[in-house]
Scaffold this motif. Structure first.
Motif, PDB file in Angstrom:
ATOM      1  N   ALA A  19      45.941  25.161  31.601  1.00 50.53           N
ATOM      2  CA  ALA A  19      46.311  25.967  32.759  1.00 50.53           C
ATOM      3  C   ALA A  19      47.801  25.815  33.040  1.00 50.53           C
ATOM      4  O   ALA A  19      48.366  24.723  32.904  1.00 50.53           O
ATOM      5  N   ASN A  65      42.544  37.901  35.029  1.00 52.39           N
ATOM      6  CA  ASN A  65      43.628  37.597  34.097  1.00 52.39           C
ATOM      7  C   ASN A  65      43.545  38.511  32.878  1.00 52.39           C
ATOM      8  O   ASN A  65      42.469  38.934  32.501  1.00 52.39           O
ATOM      9  N   VAL A 105      48.942  26.732  36.071  1.00 53.96           N
ATOM     10  CA  VAL A 105      48.976  26.528  37.518  1.00 53.96           C
ATOM     11  C   VAL A 105      47.756  25.720  37.921  1.00 53.96           C
ATOM     12  O   VAL A 105      46.768  25.665  37.190  1.00 53.96           O
ATOM     13  N   SER A 115      49.076  30.589  31.276  1.00 62.27           N
ATOM     14  CA  SER A 115      48.054  29.662  30.793  1.00 62.27           C
ATOM     15  C   SER A 115      47.720  30.001  29.340  1.00 62.27           C
ATOM     16  O   SER A 115      47.721  31.169  28.947  1.00 62.27           O
ATOM     17  N   LEU A 127      36.374  30.484  40.567  1.00 62.45           N
ATOM     18  CA  LEU A 127      36.730  29.064  40.554  1.00 62.45           C
ATOM     19  C   LEU A 127      36.026  28.383  41.725  1.00 62.45           C
ATOM     20  O   LEU A 127      36.191  28.798  42.876  1.00 62.45           O
ATOM     21  N   TYR A 164      40.628  17.618  37.483  1.00 64.48           N
ATOM     22  CA  TYR A 164      40.270  17.981  38.849  1.00 64.48           C
ATOM     23  C   TYR A 164      38.770  18.260  38.888  1.00 64.48           C
ATOM     24  O   TYR A 164      38.163  18.561  37.866  1.00 64.48           O
ATOM     25  N   ALA A 179      45.529  24.235  41.721  1.00 66.29           N
ATOM     26  CA  ALA A 179      45.436  23.970  43.154  1.00 66.29           C
ATOM     27  C   ALA A 179      45.256  22.482  43.429  1.00 66.29           C
ATOM     28  O   ALA A 179      45.209  22.053  44.576  1.00 66.29           O
ATOM     29  N   ALA A 180      45.159  21.686  42.375  1.00 65.96           N
ATOM     30  CA  ALA A 180      44.926  20.255  42.533  1.00 65.96           C
ATOM     31  C   ALA A 180      46.164  19.583  43.113  1.00 65.96           C
ATOM     32  O   ALA A 180      47.276  19.801  42.624  1.00 65.96           O
ATOM     33  N   ASN A 225      47.883  34.069  28.957  1.00 66.79           N
ATOM     34  CA  ASN A 225      47.633  35.082  29.988  1.00 66.79           C
ATOM     35  C   ASN A 225      48.867  35.340  30.854  1.00 66.79           C
ATOM     36  O   ASN A 225      49.957  34.793  30.624  1.00 66.79           O
ATOM     37  N   PHE A 271      34.680  32.368  33.475  1.00 68.68           N
ATOM     38  CA  PHE A 271      35.369  33.624  33.154  1.00 68.68           C
ATOM     39  C   PHE A 271      34.359  34.563  32.495  1.00 68.68           C
ATOM     40  O   PHE A 271      33.562  34.129  31.656  1.00 68.68           O
ATOM     41  N   THR A 304      35.711  26.555  36.562  1.00 72.08           N
ATOM     42  CA  THR A 304      35.969  27.999  36.544  1.00 72.08           C
ATOM     43  C   THR A 304      35.075  28.644  35.495  1.00 72.08           C
ATOM     44  O   THR A 304      34.934  28.114  34.389  1.00 72.08           O
ATOM     45  N   LEU A 314      49.602  34.405  33.742  1.00 64.56           N
ATOM     46  CA  LEU A 314      50.101  33.244  34.482  1.00 64.56           C
ATOM     47  C   LEU A 314      50.851  32.277  33.570  1.00 64.56           C
ATOM     48  O   LEU A 314      51.466  31.319  34.055  1.00 64.56           O
ATOM     49  N   SER A 331      37.032  20.705  39.849  1.00 62.25           N
ATOM     50  CA  SER A 331      36.666  22.110  39.986  1.00 62.25           C
ATOM     51  C   SER A 331      36.149  22.665  38.656  1.00 62.25           C
ATOM     52  O   SER A 331      36.349  22.060  37.594  1.00 62.25           O
ATOM     53  N   TRP A 375      37.447  21.384  34.457  1.00 57.43           N
ATOM     54  CA  TRP A 375      38.818  20.881  34.442  1.00 57.43           C
ATOM     55  C   TRP A 375      38.849  19.365  34.287  1.00 57.43           C
ATOM     56  O   TRP A 375      38.196  18.651  35.054  1.00 57.43           O
ATOM     57  N   TYR A 392      44.858  38.513  28.800  1.00 55.51           N
ATOM     58  CA  TYR A 392      45.317  37.613  27.732  1.00 55.51           C
ATOM     59  C   TYR A 392      45.748  38.426  26.509  1.00 55.51           C
ATOM     60  O   TYR A 392      45.104  39.416  26.164  1.00 55.51           O
TER      61      TYR A 392
HETATM   62  C1  BTN Z   1      42.229  23.892  39.683  1.00 54.75           C
HETATM   63  O1  BTN Z   1      43.338  24.036  40.207  1.00 54.75           O
HETATM   64  O2  BTN Z   1      41.183  23.851  40.362  1.00 54.75           O
HETATM   65  C2  BTN Z   1      42.136  23.732  38.200  1.00 54.75           C
HETATM   66  C3  BTN Z   1      42.987  24.717  37.455  1.00 54.75           C
HETATM   67  C4  BTN Z   1      42.553  26.143  37.734  1.00 54.75           C
HETATM   68  C5  BTN Z   1      43.416  27.187  37.048  1.00 54.75           C
HETATM   69  C6  BTN Z   1      42.975  28.597  37.433  1.00 54.75           C
HETATM   70  S1  BTN Z   1      41.465  29.093  36.624  1.00 54.75           S
HETATM   71  C7  BTN Z   1      41.701  30.765  37.098  1.00 54.75           C
HETATM   72  C8  BTN Z   1      43.201  31.053  36.974  1.00 54.75           C
HETATM   73  N1  BTN Z   1      43.552  31.463  35.632  1.00 54.75           N
HETATM   74  C9  BTN Z   1      44.348  30.589  35.018  1.00 54.75           C
HETATM   75  O3  BTN Z   1      44.767  30.713  33.849  1.00 54.75           O
HETATM   76  N2  BTN Z   1      44.623  29.556  35.836  1.00 54.75           N
HETATM   77  C10 BTN Z   1      43.966  29.728  37.127  1.00 54.75           C
END
Ligand code: BTN
Length: 124
Positions: free
Chosen positions: A34, A118, A36, A15, A99, A73, A38-39, A11, A79, A77, A13, A75, A70, A120
């Motif tokens: 992923a 996102n 990226v 990922s 998320l 972490y 936020a963890a 995608n 989609f 998500t 980002l 969390s 995940w 892809y």
């Molecule tokens: C987190 O940080 O809570 C776990 C990883 C989350 C990655 C997010 S999911 C939505 C967005 N799209 C991606 O490909 N990565 C981020």
């Protein structure tokens, strides 16, 4: 030509995700890597995904949904999106995600959910 989610995707980002073969009901599983997170100080690892692609009747540009729990972490998500064919017949996915991050107390509930989008394309 029909759009099919099976295969390796990347995608905007950076990922990556791999989606395995669809069963007769349109269910699939795979994994998500992923780019990226936020963890705080977590090493990003491949995480399992499970979803469905609309199978019936056969659609050229089907909708789909999947969730990722995940591995690194607390969390989750989800989609939801659609598989499109561009003018060259190449597939791409347009997805919107939610998320949910685990918060320690209900007082923090208000900040626990993020939303985004996102796009892809296939990894060749
Ligand atoms: C987190 O940080 O809570 C776990 C990883 C989350 C990655 C997010 S999911 C939505 C967005 N799209 C991606 O490909 N990565 C981020």
């Amino acid at each position: 030509r029909r759009c099919n989610l099976q295969g390796m995707w990347v995608n905007d980002l950076g990922s990556r995700m791999f989606i395995g073969p669809l069963n007769a009901a349109g269910q699939f599983s795979g994994y998500y890597l992923a780019a990226v997170s936020a963890a705080p100080n977590a090493a990003i690892r491949e995480s399992p995904l499970h979803g469905t692609q609309h199978p019936n009747p056969p659609r050229a540009q089907p909708t789909f949904g999947f969730s990722v729990n995940w591995s690194f972490y607390d969390s989750t998500t989800v989609f939801v999106g659609q598989c499109f064919l561009d003018e060259n017949g190449d597939e791409f996915l347009e997805a919107t995600w939610l998320l949910r991050e685990e918060v320690a107390t209900h007082a923090d509930n208000w900040k626990a959910t993020r939303v985004g989008q996102n796009v892809y394309v296939r990894v060749r």
